[in-house]
Design a protein around this motif. Structure first.
Motif, PDB file in Angstrom:
ATOM      1  N   GLY A   1      -7.956   6.157  -4.762  1.00 60.12           N
ATOM      2  CA  GLY A   1      -7.159   7.412  -4.595  1.00 60.12           C
ATOM      3  C   GLY A   1      -6.211   7.930  -5.706  1.00 60.12           C
ATOM      4  N   VAL A   2      -5.399   6.829  -6.141  1.00 60.45           N
ATOM      5  CA  VAL A   2      -4.366   6.955  -6.746  1.00 60.45           C
ATOM      6  C   VAL A   2      -4.946   7.677  -8.280  1.00 60.45           C
TER       7      VAL A   2
ATOM      8  N   LEU B   1      -5.754  -1.823  -0.166  1.00 62.31           N
ATOM      9  CA  LEU B   1      -5.104  -1.500  -1.201  1.00 62.31           C
ATOM     10  C   LEU B   1      -6.165  -1.107  -2.169  1.00 62.31           C
ATOM     11  N   THR B   2      -7.363  -1.521  -2.255  1.00 62.33           N
ATOM     12  CA  THR B   2      -8.224  -1.319  -3.151  1.00 62.33           C
ATOM     13  C   THR B   2      -8.762   0.414  -2.939  1.00 62.33           C
TER      14      THR B   2
ATOM     15  N   ILE C   1      -0.132   1.732 -12.361  1.00 63.73           N
ATOM     16  CA  ILE C   1      -0.276   1.202 -10.948  1.00 63.73           C
ATOM     17  C   ILE C   1      -1.125  -0.012 -10.964  1.00 63.73           C
ATOM     18  N   LYS C   2      -1.935  -0.333 -11.845  1.00 67.64           N
ATOM     19  CA  LYS C   2      -2.687  -1.623 -12.086  1.00 67.64           C
ATOM     20  C   LYS C   2      -1.821  -2.529 -12.706  1.00 67.64           C
ATOM     21  N   ASN C   3      -0.999  -2.338 -13.546  1.00 63.76           N
ATOM     22  CA  ASN C   3       0.121  -3.216 -14.045  1.00 63.76           C
ATOM     23  C   ASN C   3       0.853  -3.715 -12.952  1.00 63.76           C
ATOM     24  N   TRP C   4       1.453  -2.651 -12.286  1.00 63.10           N
ATOM     25  CA  TRP C   4       2.493  -3.030 -11.034  1.00 63.10           C
ATOM     26  C   TRP C   4       1.680  -3.948 -10.011  1.00 63.10           C
ATOM     27  N   LEU C   5       0.597  -3.795  -9.733  1.00 65.45           N
ATOM     28  CA  LEU C   5      -0.055  -4.685  -8.710  1.00 65.45           C
ATOM     29  C   LEU C   5      -0.230  -5.959  -9.438  1.00 65.45           C
ATOM     30  N   SER C   6      -0.882  -5.908 -10.645  1.00 71.73           N
ATOM     31  CA  SER C   6      -1.011  -7.298 -11.229  1.00 71.73           C
ATOM     32  C   SER C   6       0.556  -8.239 -11.267  1.00 71.73           C
ATOM     33  N   GLY C   7       1.417  -7.535 -11.573  1.00 76.30           N
ATOM     34  CA  GLY C   7       2.733  -8.152 -11.505  1.00 76.30           C
ATOM     35  C   GLY C   7       3.144  -8.834 -10.026  1.00 76.30           C
TER      36      GLY C   7
ATOM     37  N   THR D   1       0.713  -1.324   0.101  1.00 75.77           N
ATOM     38  CA  THR D   1      -0.017  -0.073   0.124  1.00 75.77           C
ATOM     39  C   THR D   1       0.822   1.080  -0.009  1.00 75.77           C
ATOM     40  N   ALA D   2       1.763   1.267   0.933  1.00 75.02           N
ATOM     41  CA  ALA D   2       2.795   2.646   1.057  1.00 75.02           C
ATOM     42  C   ALA D   2       3.428   2.522  -0.470  1.00 75.02           C
ATOM     43  N   PHE D   3       3.889   1.710  -0.881  1.00 78.69           N
ATOM     44  CA  PHE D   3       4.609   1.674  -2.361  1.00 78.69           C
ATOM     45  C   PHE D   3       3.554   2.377  -3.401  1.00 78.69           C
ATOM     46  N   ILE D   4       2.732   1.754  -3.662  1.00 84.91           N
ATOM     47  CA  ILE D   4       1.370   2.379  -4.259  1.00 84.91           C
ATOM     48  C   ILE D   4       1.034   3.801  -4.113  1.00 84.91           C
TER      49      ILE D   4
END
Length: 74
Positions: A54-55, A48-49, A24-30, A9-12
Motif C-alpha cells: 500500500g505504501v 506488514l507485507t 520504507i524498505k531500508n527502514w524495515l531492513s534495519g 505496521t502503524a509506523f510504516i
C-alpha cells in the motif's frame, strides 16, 4: 526487547505518501536486522507485507524518476 507487530505496521503506514518505497524498505531492513542481532523474534508477517504494498502505491511523485536509458560500457 521485541517490537509489537502492530507498532511496526502503524509506523510504516504513518509514512504512506511521505516517503519512497525504497526508504520504507531500508527502514524495515534495519528494524529486522536489529531484531536478528539482538536475538529477538521478528514479526514481519502478512500484515506488514500488505502495508508495504500500500505504501508503494502512495509514493509521492517527487520520489519517482522517469525511465532512463540503460547504462552501457563502450
Amino acid at each position: 526487547m521485541e517490537t509489537i507487530p502492530e507498532y511496526d505496521t502503524a509506523f510504516i503506514a504513518s509514512y504512506a505518501g511521505r516517503r519512497s518505497s525504497d526508504c520504507i524498505k531500508n527502514w524495515l531492513s534495519g528494524i529486522k536486522w536489529w531484531h536478528i542481532s539482538q536475538g529477538a523474534r521478528w514479526y514481519g508477517g502478512d500484515m506488514l507485507t500488505t502495508v508495504k504494498k500500500g505504501v508503494t502505491k502512495l509514493v509521492p511523485d517527487s520520489s519517482r524518476r522517469d525511465i532512463r536509458e540503460p547504462v552501457t560500457l563502450k
